[in-house]
Motif scaffolding. Structure first.
Motif, short mmCIF file in Angstrom:
data_model
loop_
_atom_site.label_atom_id
_atom_site.label_comp_id
_atom_site.label_asym_id
_atom_site.label_seq_id
_atom_site.Cartn_x
_atom_site.Cartn_y
_atom_site.Cartn_z
N TRP A 338 0.93 -0.78 -0.01
CA TRP A 338 0.14 -0.04 -0.09
C TRP A 338 1.05 1.33 -0.11
N TRP A 339 0.57 2.45 -0.64
CA TRP A 339 1.21 3.50 -0.58
C TRP A 339 0.83 4.23 0.73
N ILE A 340 1.94 4.52 1.46
CA ILE A 340 2.14 5.41 2.95
C ILE A 340 1.70 6.71 3.09
N ILE A 341 0.82 7.03 3.44
CA ILE A 341 0.77 8.81 3.54
C ILE A 341 1.48 8.83 5.09
N VAL A 342 2.14 9.35 5.59
CA VAL A 342 1.96 10.13 6.98
C VAL A 342 1.60 11.29 7.09
N SER A 343 1.12 11.69 8.13
CA SER A 343 0.15 12.90 7.79
C SER A 343 -0.05 13.30 9.29
N HIS A 344 0.53 14.78 9.41
CA HIS A 344 -0.12 15.87 11.11
C HIS A 344 -1.34 15.87 11.07
N ARG A 345 -1.71 16.82 11.89
CA ARG A 345 -2.99 16.66 12.76
C ARG A 345 -3.50 17.94 12.02
N SER A 346 -5.25 18.12 12.03
CA SER A 346 -5.74 19.49 11.87
C SER A 346 -4.87 20.85 13.07
N GLY A 347 -5.02 20.19 14.49
CA GLY A 347 -4.26 20.80 15.25
C GLY A 347 -3.38 20.16 15.40
N GLU A 348 -1.78 21.02 15.26
CA GLU A 348 -0.44 20.98 15.66
C GLU A 348 0.28 21.33 16.27
N THR A 349 1.65 21.09 16.70
CA THR A 349 2.20 22.18 18.16
C THR A 349 3.54 21.84 17.00
N ASN A 350 4.87 22.88 17.28
CA ASN A 350 5.54 23.08 16.85
C ASN A 350 6.60 21.41 16.51
N ASP A 351 5.65 19.96 17.10
CA ASP A 351 6.59 19.55 17.45
C ASP A 351 7.22 18.46 15.82
N ASP A 352 8.17 17.69 15.34
CA ASP A 352 8.63 17.67 14.38
C ASP A 352 8.95 16.50 14.08
N LEU A 353 8.20 15.58 14.90
CA LEU A 353 9.35 14.11 15.25
C LEU A 353 8.18 13.10 13.88
N ILE A 354 7.22 13.65 13.23
CA ILE A 354 6.88 13.29 12.23
C ILE A 354 7.30 13.04 10.55
N ALA A 355 8.17 14.20 10.72
CA ALA A 355 8.74 14.57 8.93
C ALA A 355 9.70 13.41 9.89
N ASP A 356 10.51 13.33 10.55
CA ASP A 356 11.43 12.57 11.02
C ASP A 356 10.94 10.39 10.30
N LEU A 357 9.58 10.72 11.09
CA LEU A 357 8.24 9.45 10.43
C LEU A 357 8.08 8.88 9.16
N ALA A 358 7.99 10.54 8.47
CA ALA A 358 8.52 10.07 7.35
C ALA A 358 9.03 9.53 6.55
N TYR A 359 10.40 10.32 6.39
CA TYR A 359 11.90 9.92 5.91
C TYR A 359 12.29 8.97 6.68
N GLY A 360 12.66 8.37 7.64
CA GLY A 360 12.61 7.44 8.18
C GLY A 360 12.04 5.99 7.49
N VAL A 361 11.09 6.19 7.09
CA VAL A 361 10.08 4.47 7.48
C VAL A 361 10.00 4.94 5.77
N ALA A 362 10.49 6.13 5.07
CA ALA A 362 10.12 6.00 3.18
C ALA A 362 8.83 5.94 3.51
N ALA A 363 7.73 7.21 3.51
CA ALA A 363 7.08 6.53 3.48
C ALA A 363 6.76 7.54 1.81
#
Ligand code: PEP
Ligand code: MG
Length: 389
Positions: A338-363
């Motif tokens: 399946w195509w994997i799409i890592v996603s933020h939420r509509s109510g966010e903070t400045n935490d950028d962990l999900i960018a590392d997740l998207a890159y690290g798991v090759a989303a």
């Protein structure tokens, strides 16, 4: 690694709601910080988040149980939290409380091992029969907001442009050129108020109908000679739309005749696995993606697989509440191609962990809002930082 101290406080999210920010310290007195986002168009099967004041009390309890314990892995840590909670939807300790601990443990452990957070995630996701190298995702850029994320008349939630390159500097530049031109054009045709923005930083004026946003974007791209550089996507978030399945399907079929739509998220209500399947069989060249349908939960992924409902899936750690369960869900999706799409939420903070997740798991994709507003830009800028290393 042992946890020796913690601190937790309330901070604001991007919608002026309170959320929590946790700090964890290890035996070397190294500290890390994490904060958690929240959704508005949430799936019924997402974990239960506690009010931040209650979450702070539960954090005190969690800390009393993890203090000085030696955790050998992310899995061991996360499963310990899950065993403390004991509920199906993490309602005792709170999905938000548990996720803040899980995020901090990941950051702290990466630090402890002297590796980048994305490499830490990459190590977690790799299995004997699954070898993945970190890779930049395609950006799914939400330039026009509707549905629950805006005060306008659009029924559909996210009008996504997808630069066709994963050269991140080029992709971000293409996204920002379109975003800025779109602002100018909307102002010209709809007046000054047209550039007011929605929850994810996309413009949010009223439109003549639900096709008009893509018509305007296409016109601009032609004018800029950039029409070959983008795909399009739509997060319908149909669970919040009051239209019959027939009408929804007619809309999608008509839309596909107009634009190069390759991605369609939550085209029907959150438990309609059957309707997803019918559309997937009809639209061979479109990624039919589950979000509210699947809520980063491996049990729902299995159901979607056995019912042949999707070929793409949203990954949001705060739907499930721990890094380990998020990684398990990603592994399952990868094995199904399946195509994997890592996603933020509509109510966010400045935490950028999900960018590392998207890159690290090759989303394959990363849905991160418009290239504007601090909490969205934090994720864009983290990708740029990674690309610059
Ligand atoms: C979404 O539906 O994909 C989304 C990001 O919105 P929310 O965070 O409100 O669920
Ligand atoms: Mg969605």
């Amino acid at each position: 690694m042992k946890i020796l101290d913690y601190n937790i406080k309330k901070i604001l999210d991007s919608r002026s709601n309170w959320t929590i920010e946790l700090e964890l310290y290890n035996e070397k007195n190294i500290g890390v910080k994490s904060s958690v986002p929240s959704g508005k168009s949430t799936g019924k099967n997402e974990v239960f988040n506690l009010d931040p004041d209650q979450a702070i009390l539960k954090a005190k309890y969690i800390f009393s149980k993890i203090k000085n314990k030696d955790f050998k892995s992310q899995q061991e840590f996360d499963h310990f939290l899950i065993s403390l909670d004991k509920t199906v939807n993490k309602s005792y300790l709170g999905g938000n409380t548990i996720l803040a601990f899980s995020y901090c443990f990941a950051k702290l452990n990466a630090y402890f091992k002297h590796i980048e957070l994305y490499d830490y995630f990459n190590n977690l996701v790799n299995l004997k029969n699954l070898k993945i190298k970190p890779k930049m995702p395609y950006l799914f850029v939400n330039v026009i907001n509707g549905g629950l994320h805006a005060g306008n008349n659009l029924k559909f939630q996210e009008y996504l442009i997808i630069p066709k390159t994963n050269d991140i500097l080029k992709a971000i530049n293409l996204a920002r050129i379109l975003y800025l031109e779109l602002g100018k054009e909307l102002k010209k045709i709809k007046g000054n108020n047209a550039i007011n923005i929605g929850d994810e930083g996309g413009y949010a004026p009223n439109f003549k109908n639900d096709f008009e946003p893509f018509e305007i974007i296409s016109k601009i791209l032609k004018k800029l000679n950039l029409d070959k550089e983008f795909y399009f996507g739509l997060d319908a978030a149909a669970n919040s739309i009051n239209l019959s399945n027939d009408k929804l399907e007619k809309f999608y079929l008509k839309l596909i005749k107009k634009i190069n739509l390759i991605y369609l998220e939550d085209p029907f209500a959150e438990e309609d696995f059957e309707q997803f399947k019918k559309l997937k069989l009809k639209l061979k060249n479109v990624y039919i993606c589950g979000d509210d349908l699947t809520t980063t939960n491996i049990n729902s992924f299995k159901k979607a697989d056995s019912e042949n409902s999707i070929n793409s899936v949203i990954i949001k750690p705060n739907q499930i509440g721990t890094i380990s369960e998020t990684i398990e869900a990603i592994q399952f999706a990868k094995q199904k191609n399946w195509w994997i799409i890592v996603s933020h939420r509509s109510g966010e903070t400045n935490d950028d962990l999900i960018a590392d997740l998207a890159y690290g798991v090759a989303a394959n994709g990363f849905k991160l809002g418009a290239p504007a507003r601090g909490e969205r830009v934090a994720k864009y800028n983290r990708l740029l930082e990674i690309a610059n290393q």
